[in-house]
Design a protein around this motif. Structure first.
Motif, PDB file in Angstrom:
ATOM      1  N   ASN A   1      10.893  -1.777  -5.787  1.00 39.26           N
ATOM      2  CA  ASN A   1       9.506  -2.221  -5.822  1.00 39.26           C
ATOM      3  C   ASN A   1       9.023  -2.428  -7.257  1.00 39.26           C
TER       4      ASN A   1
ATOM      5  N   SER B   1      11.118  -5.949  -4.768  1.00 45.37           N
ATOM      6  CA  SER B   1      10.403  -5.793  -3.509  1.00 45.37           C
ATOM      7  C   SER B   1       8.909  -5.718  -3.775  1.00 45.37           C
ATOM      8  N   SER B   2       8.126  -6.168  -2.799  1.00 42.68           N
ATOM      9  CA  SER B   2       6.672  -6.031  -2.855  1.00 42.68           C
ATOM     10  C   SER B   2       6.175  -5.181  -1.700  1.00 42.68           C
ATOM     11  N   ALA B   3       7.031  -4.307  -1.191  1.00 40.45           N
ATOM     12  CA  ALA B   3       6.674  -3.470  -0.042  1.00 40.45           C
ATOM     13  C   ALA B   3       5.454  -2.617  -0.346  1.00 40.45           C
ATOM     14  N   LYS B   4       4.628  -2.381   0.673  1.00 38.86           N
ATOM     15  CA  LYS B   4       3.419  -1.585   0.502  1.00 38.86           C
ATOM     16  C   LYS B   4       3.640  -0.114   0.849  1.00 38.86           C
TER      17      LYS B   4
ATOM     18  N   ARG C   1      16.874  -3.145  -2.901  1.00 48.18           N
ATOM     19  CA  ARG C   1      15.565  -3.694  -3.258  1.00 48.18           C
ATOM     20  C   ARG C   1      14.760  -2.604  -3.959  1.00 48.18           C
TER      21      ARG C   1
ATOM     22  N   LEU D   1       0.728   2.234  -4.726  1.00 44.93           N
ATOM     23  CA  LEU D   1       1.190   1.261  -3.730  1.00 44.93           C
ATOM     24  C   LEU D   1       0.057   0.471  -3.099  1.00 44.93           C
TER      25      LEU D   1
ATOM     26  N   ARG E   1       6.161  -2.243  -8.322  1.00 50.88           N
ATOM     27  CA  ARG E   1       5.111  -1.267  -8.640  1.00 50.88           C
ATOM     28  C   ARG E   1       5.677  -0.018  -9.322  1.00 50.88           C
TER      29      ARG E   1
ATOM     30  N   TRP F   1       9.335   2.512  -1.996  1.00 53.77           N
ATOM     31  CA  TRP F   1       9.686   2.274  -3.402  1.00 53.77           C
ATOM     32  C   TRP F   1      11.000   1.517  -3.534  1.00 53.77           C
TER      33      TRP F   1
END
Length: 229
Positions: A169, A151-154, A167, A226, A171, A157
């Motif tokens: 992240n 995931s690339s969610a802002k 999913r 994030l 990061r 996690w």
């Protein structure tokens, strides 16, 4: 659906979403504002009843969100540091990206390309590392996701759907290994309990006894980790 809660001290816009899994009405406040989550059979007028009931909390949380500092991407340059599995590494240019003794070498032609190169490094590492941790904890907890992906969610996690898809992240690769394990365990626990009930936290605690400390670390560092990419 966009709606408006009218009140003498100021109107509050809100969204209505429906969830067949919910038995009660939920309130969520994020970057998009207030969302009221209704069970499938609940009347829309119930949304305003709950907002009125929780009005002080809603206003306080909206104020916190409004006054929170903006997410500012970090300034990346050669000689600056970046986190990998909770440890700090000095960034330096190289012909290929790799970790060394206290150094994270990145294949970037100039400083403007550091961020994309660092993202690629984290994503490649996450694809392998997170898959390994997910496989390990799936076996230990006897909970198997249908599939998983990066995931690339802002703002999140990880996530788990009712269909069993997880999913995670990329990061997370900045966080310590124990924190990453907590997130993996958290999402796997949702395969058994799609909520945050006492039963859910009991599943998490069995696999991760110190989950409160790991969650606290995430909350403390969330803005910095994030905010970019």
């Amino acid at each position: 659906m966009q709606s408006l809660f009218k009140n003498s001290s100021g109107d509050i816009p809100y969204q209505i979403k429906r969830s067949p899994r919910r038995r009660s009405i939920g309130l969520k406040i994020d970057a998009q504002g207030l969302t009221v989550i209704l069970p499938s059979g609940a009347a829309e007028r119930e949304a305003e009843r709950v907002i009125q009931l929780k009005l002080a909390w809603v206003r306080a949380k909206l104020a916190e969100r409004r006054d929170a500092p903006a997410l500012v991407p970090p300034s990346l340059c050669w000689g600056a540091s970046a986190l990998y599995l909770g440890e700090s590494f000095i960034l330096q240019p190289a012909l290929r990206s790799q970790l060394g003794a206290g150094v994270l070498s990145l294949c970037a032609a100039h400083e403007a390309k550091i961020a994309p190169a660092l993202i690629r490094f984290y994503q490649r590492a996450a694809q392998v590392y997170l898959a390994e941790r997910l496989a390990l904890w799936s076996e230990r907890m006897a909970l198997q996701p249908r599939k998983w992906q990066l995931s690339s969610a802002k703002t999140r996690w990880g996530s788990c759907t009712a269909a069993g898809d997880i999913r995670l992240n990329w990061r997370l690769m900045q966080a310590p290994a124990s924190v990453i394990d907590y997130v993996v365990i958290h999402e796997l626990a949702h395969l058994a309990q799609m909520n945050h009930s006492a039963r859910f936290w009991a599943i998490v605690a069995k696999a991760c006894p110190h989950w409160q400390a790991e969650r606290a670390w995430l909350k403390q560092h969330a803005v910095a980790l994030l905010a970019w990419g």
